[in-house]
Motif scaffolding. Structure first.
Motif, PDB file in Angstrom:
ATOM      1  N   SER A   1     -12.654  -5.746   3.164  1.00 10.65           N
ATOM      2  CA  SER A   1     -12.428  -5.193   1.818  1.00 10.65           C
ATOM      3  C   SER A   1     -11.462  -4.306   1.258  1.00 10.65           C
ATOM      4  O   SER A   1     -10.785  -4.079   0.459  1.00 10.65           O
ATOM      5  CB  SER A   1     -13.542  -4.691   1.297  1.00 10.65           C
ATOM      6  N   GLY A   2     -10.416  -4.823   2.060  1.00  7.66           N
ATOM      7  CA  GLY A   2      -9.144  -4.265   2.390  1.00  7.66           C
ATOM      8  C   GLY A   2      -9.033  -2.268   2.654  1.00  7.66           C
ATOM      9  O   GLY A   2      -8.370  -1.842   1.972  1.00  7.66           O
ATOM     10  N   SER A   3      -9.985  -1.816   3.706  1.00  2.00           N
ATOM     11  CA  SER A   3      -9.630  -0.890   3.444  1.00  2.00           C
ATOM     12  C   SER A   3      -9.127  -0.322   3.868  1.00  2.00           C
ATOM     13  O   SER A   3      -8.356   0.762   4.008  1.00  2.00           O
ATOM     14  CB  SER A   3     -11.467  -0.411   4.024  1.00  2.00           C
ATOM     15  N   PRO A   4      -8.441  -0.428   5.675  1.00  2.00           N
ATOM     16  CA  PRO A   4      -7.219   0.471   6.007  1.00  2.00           C
ATOM     17  C   PRO A   4      -6.442   0.447   4.975  1.00  2.00           C
ATOM     18  O   PRO A   4      -5.461   1.277   5.739  1.00  2.00           O
ATOM     19  CB  PRO A   4      -7.140  -0.940   7.470  1.00  2.00           C
ATOM     20  N   TRP A   5      -6.106  -0.226   4.451  1.00  2.00           N
ATOM     21  CA  TRP A   5      -5.132  -0.214   3.334  1.00  2.00           C
ATOM     22  C   TRP A   5      -5.408   0.440   1.504  1.00  2.00           C
ATOM     23  O   TRP A   5      -4.258   0.341   0.873  1.00  2.00           O
ATOM     24  CB  TRP A   5      -4.395  -1.717   2.925  1.00  2.00           C
TER      25      TRP A   5
ATOM     26  N   LYS B   1      -9.651  -1.020  -0.942  1.00  2.00           N
ATOM     27  CA  LYS B   1     -11.158  -0.814  -1.272  1.00  2.00           C
ATOM     28  C   LYS B   1     -11.659  -0.487  -2.090  1.00  2.00           C
ATOM     29  O   LYS B   1     -11.751   1.312  -2.331  1.00  2.00           O
ATOM     30  CB  LYS B   1     -12.094  -0.713  -0.086  1.00  2.00           C
ATOM     31  N   ARG B   2     -11.345  -0.798  -4.000  1.00  2.00           N
ATOM     32  CA  ARG B   2     -11.531  -0.307  -5.184  1.00  2.00           C
ATOM     33  C   ARG B   2     -12.946  -0.725  -6.083  1.00  2.00           C
ATOM     34  O   ARG B   2     -12.822  -1.962  -5.722  1.00  2.00           O
ATOM     35  CB  ARG B   2     -10.601   0.276  -5.167  1.00  2.00           C
ATOM     36  N   LYS B   3     -13.572   0.165  -6.731  1.00  2.00           N
ATOM     37  CA  LYS B   3     -14.053  -1.005  -8.149  1.00  2.00           C
ATOM     38  C   LYS B   3     -13.772  -1.099  -8.323  1.00  2.00           C
ATOM     39  O   LYS B   3     -14.253  -2.776  -8.989  1.00  2.00           O
ATOM     40  CB  LYS B   3     -15.305   0.805  -8.279  1.00  2.00           C
ATOM     41  N   LYS B   4     -12.475  -0.899  -9.794  1.00  2.00           N
ATOM     42  CA  LYS B   4     -11.568  -1.285  -9.974  1.00  2.00           C
ATOM     43  C   LYS B   4     -10.024  -1.823  -9.246  1.00  2.00           C
ATOM     44  O   LYS B   4      -9.842  -1.326  -8.651  1.00  2.00           O
ATOM     45  CB  LYS B   4     -11.325  -0.720 -11.349  1.00  2.00           C
ATOM     46  N   ARG B   5     -10.353  -3.484  -9.782  1.00  2.00           N
ATOM     47  CA  ARG B   5      -8.413  -3.597  -8.777  1.00  2.00           C
ATOM     48  C   ARG B   5      -9.265  -3.963  -7.390  1.00  2.00           C
ATOM     49  O   ARG B   5      -9.713  -4.385  -7.058  1.00  2.00           O
ATOM     50  CB  ARG B   5      -7.310  -2.724  -9.496  1.00  2.00           C
ATOM     51  N   GLY B   6      -7.808  -3.197  -6.484  1.00  2.00           N
ATOM     52  CA  GLY B   6      -8.056  -3.085  -5.060  1.00  2.00           C
ATOM     53  C   GLY B   6      -7.180  -4.705  -3.999  1.00  2.00           C
ATOM     54  O   GLY B   6      -6.392  -4.752  -5.321  1.00  2.00           O
ATOM     55  N   LEU B   7      -8.142  -5.068  -3.637  1.00  2.00           N
ATOM     56  CA  LEU B   7      -8.271  -6.350  -2.953  1.00  2.00           C
ATOM     57  C   LEU B   7      -8.888  -7.124  -3.326  1.00  2.00           C
ATOM     58  O   LEU B   7      -9.692  -6.990  -2.906  1.00  2.00           O
ATOM     59  CB  LEU B   7      -8.021  -5.895  -1.008  1.00  2.00           C
TER      60      LEU B   7
ATOM     61  N   ALA C   1       1.038  -1.118   0.127  1.00  2.00           N
ATOM     62  CA  ALA C   1      -0.129   0.056  -0.077  1.00  2.00           C
ATOM     63  C   ALA C   1       1.402   1.776  -0.060  1.00  2.00           C
ATOM     64  O   ALA C   1       0.246   2.846  -0.789  1.00  2.00           O
ATOM     65  CB  ALA C   1      -0.790   0.022   0.761  1.00  2.00           C
ATOM     66  N   ASN C   2       1.397   1.103   0.869  1.00  2.00           N
ATOM     67  CA  ASN C   2       2.790   2.461   0.461  1.00  2.00           C
ATOM     68  C   ASN C   2       3.171   2.098  -0.630  1.00  2.00           C
ATOM     69  O   ASN C   2       4.101   4.007  -1.385  1.00  2.00           O
ATOM     70  CB  ASN C   2       3.739   2.173   1.799  1.00  2.00           C
ATOM     71  N   ALA C   3       3.408   1.577  -1.375  1.00  2.00           N
ATOM     72  CA  ALA C   3       4.402   2.199  -2.605  1.00  2.00           C
ATOM     73  C   ALA C   3       3.538   2.416  -3.341  1.00  2.00           C
ATOM     74  O   ALA C   3       3.847   2.266  -4.467  1.00  2.00           O
ATOM     75  CB  ALA C   3       4.883   0.498  -2.976  1.00  2.00           C
ATOM     76  N   GLY C   4       2.164   2.289  -3.660  1.00  2.00           N
ATOM     77  CA  GLY C   4       0.700   2.924  -4.242  1.00  2.00           C
ATOM     78  C   GLY C   4       0.556   1.692  -4.806  1.00  2.00           C
ATOM     79  O   GLY C   4      -0.328   1.945  -6.228  1.00  2.00           O
ATOM     80  N   ILE C   5       1.329   0.303  -5.278  1.00  2.00           N
ATOM     81  CA  ILE C   5       0.019  -1.262  -5.201  1.00  2.00           C
ATOM     82  C   ILE C   5      -1.142  -0.973  -4.879  1.00  2.00           C
ATOM     83  O   ILE C   5      -1.954  -0.600  -4.239  1.00  2.00           O
ATOM     84  CB  ILE C   5       0.755  -1.998  -5.580  1.00  2.00           C
ATOM     85  N   LYS C   6      -1.999  -0.800  -6.456  1.00  2.00           N
ATOM     86  CA  LYS C   6      -3.722  -0.555  -6.489  1.00  2.00           C
ATOM     87  C   LYS C   6      -4.400  -1.678  -6.273  1.00  2.00           C
ATOM     88  O   LYS C   6      -5.419  -1.999  -6.358  1.00  2.00           O
ATOM     89  CB  LYS C   6      -4.221  -0.058  -6.853  1.00  2.00           C
ATOM     90  N   ASN C   7      -3.315  -3.082  -6.474  1.00  2.00           N
ATOM     91  CA  ASN C   7      -3.907  -4.393  -7.116  1.00  2.00           C
ATOM     92  C   ASN C   7      -3.415  -5.217  -6.137  1.00  2.00           C
ATOM     93  O   ASN C   7      -2.079  -5.523  -7.033  1.00  2.00           O
ATOM     94  CB  ASN C   7      -4.013  -4.738  -8.266  1.00  2.00           C
TER      95      ASN C   7
END
Length: 371
Positions: free
Chosen positions: A68-72, A75-81, A44-50
């Motif tokens: 859902s990955g919200s703390p990191w 939580k996204r409509k596309k990609r995410g956790l 997450a710190n590196a900006g990875i979204k998938n």
């Protein structure tokens, strides 16, 4: 880091009784965190979204934690956790899982659909706080096919080195040899089971190895193909260790009692976890606390020395807790004495009991036990 995805294979390391009903990656550590929080936070710190988290068994606790990955911020409509449990649609899938390559084959459609060029692959059960941006930058600069992140274990005895995959690295950081858990180690460069490569190469490796009946990513996909790949090492100079036994689990929790370790592991780059919204801990008039890490939501009215205490733990009057790890929701009764004990969640120890383990083998207490 828009062009990199993350894949985490949740560990199936067996540390009974702690992993009887949970994945080792979901084990609590440092009071308020789980082991998987460190690699997820690094991505997450590196900006990875998938990010895909693949599991084999005992994954309900892990799924409840990451959800859902919200703390990191995943939580996204596309990609995410993406939580990737075993392929239950294939009735023979569980029978065919013999290694991490089989798990990767089971999620190959997720990998194929992902659009990123590079992938960071985590196969282990280690804790670390690492800047993945720098790792990917070094991978591209070296024009490497595979980059393996490693740590030089300078002060580790030979017997302990045999727990790791070891790398021989030349002056240009190129990996010249790989030893998988050798009995007589020739080097002290321990792989952190973290790899960077192009997604297309990973897909090729998965298909080729599965077709040949290979199961182990390091042995079959990397070590046996050294001559045909440009494999480089990236040295991590900070704190790290593999958690693969009761002793290593205990030791790594205790390491967080060091200010230097806490500062590096929790604050050099932020580490995120599930928010439990607990109130501050309360300390009664009989409480005595020395060199301990105590999470929120606890009630302390006894003595706590050199211990790591998770949230919602109640330590009653006259109790002595020394050199222990106590997980969430446990209760230690009045005049209890426990030392070198690893206590799982929701354990209750009745008044006046005495439980003593040893530093060389801390005594575990199963989840929900009443003693």
């Amino acid at each position: 880091m828009i062009d990199t995805m993350g894949i985490i294979i949740a560990s199936d390391i067996n540390i009974p009784p702690l992993t009887d009903f949970r994945s080792a990656s979901a084990l609590p550590i440092a009071g308020g965190y789980r082991i998987i929080d460190f690699v997820l936070s690094g991505m997450a710190n590196a900006g990875i979204k998938n990010v895909g988290v693949a599991t084999k068994a005992n994954y309900s606790s892990l799924m409840d934690h990451i959800k859902s990955g919200s703390p990191w911020d995943l939580k996204r409509k596309k990609r995410g956790l993406n939580i990737l449990p075993p392929n239950i649609g294939n009735k023979n899938y569980f029978e065919t899982i013999r290694g991490d390559l089989d798990i990767l084959y089971g999620i190959k459609e997720y990998i194929r659909r992902s659009q990123e060029t590079y992938v960071i692959l985590s196969l282990g059960n280690s804790i670390y706080n690492i800047d993945f941006k720098k790792v990917v930058k070094a991978h591209i600069k070296n024009q490497a096919d595979v980059t393996i992140i490693y740590k030089e274990m300078k002060d580790v005895e030979q017997k302990q080195l045999s727990r790791y995959t070891l790398l021989e690295v030349d002056e240009e950081s190129k990996v010249t040899d790989i030893e998988v858990r050798p009995y007589y180690p020739k080097t002290n460069n321990a792989s952190m089971d973290l790899f960077v490569m192009e997604k297309a190469l990973l897909e090729s490796i998965i298909d080729e190895c599965y077709a040949k009946g290979n199961h182990n990513f390091i042995k079959d996909a990397i070590a046996k193909k050294m001559e045909g790949l440009r494999v480089f090492g990236y040295e991590h100079e900070g704190y790290t260790d593999k958690i693969d036994s009761m002793k290593s689990y205990y030791d790594n929790n205790m390491a967080f009692l060091s200010h230097d370790v806490r500062d590096e592991m929790l604050h050099s780059l932020p580490v995120y976890t599930k928010n439990r919204d607990l109130p501050p801990s309360k300390y009664g008039e009989n409480a005595k606390v020395q060199n301990s890490y105590i999470a929120d939501g606890c009630v302390i009215d006894g003595t706590v020395i050199n211990s790591v205490i998770s949230g919602k733990v109640h330590i009653k009057k006259g109790a002595m807790v020394k050199n222990c790890i106590i997980m969430q929701g446990a209760t230690v009764g009045e005049n209890v004495c426990i030392e070198y004990v690893v206590m799982d969640k929701e354990v209750e120890i009745s008044d006046g009991k005495k439980i003593i383990g040893q530093e060389s083998y801390p005594l575990p207490v199963s989840k929900g036990s009443i003693i």
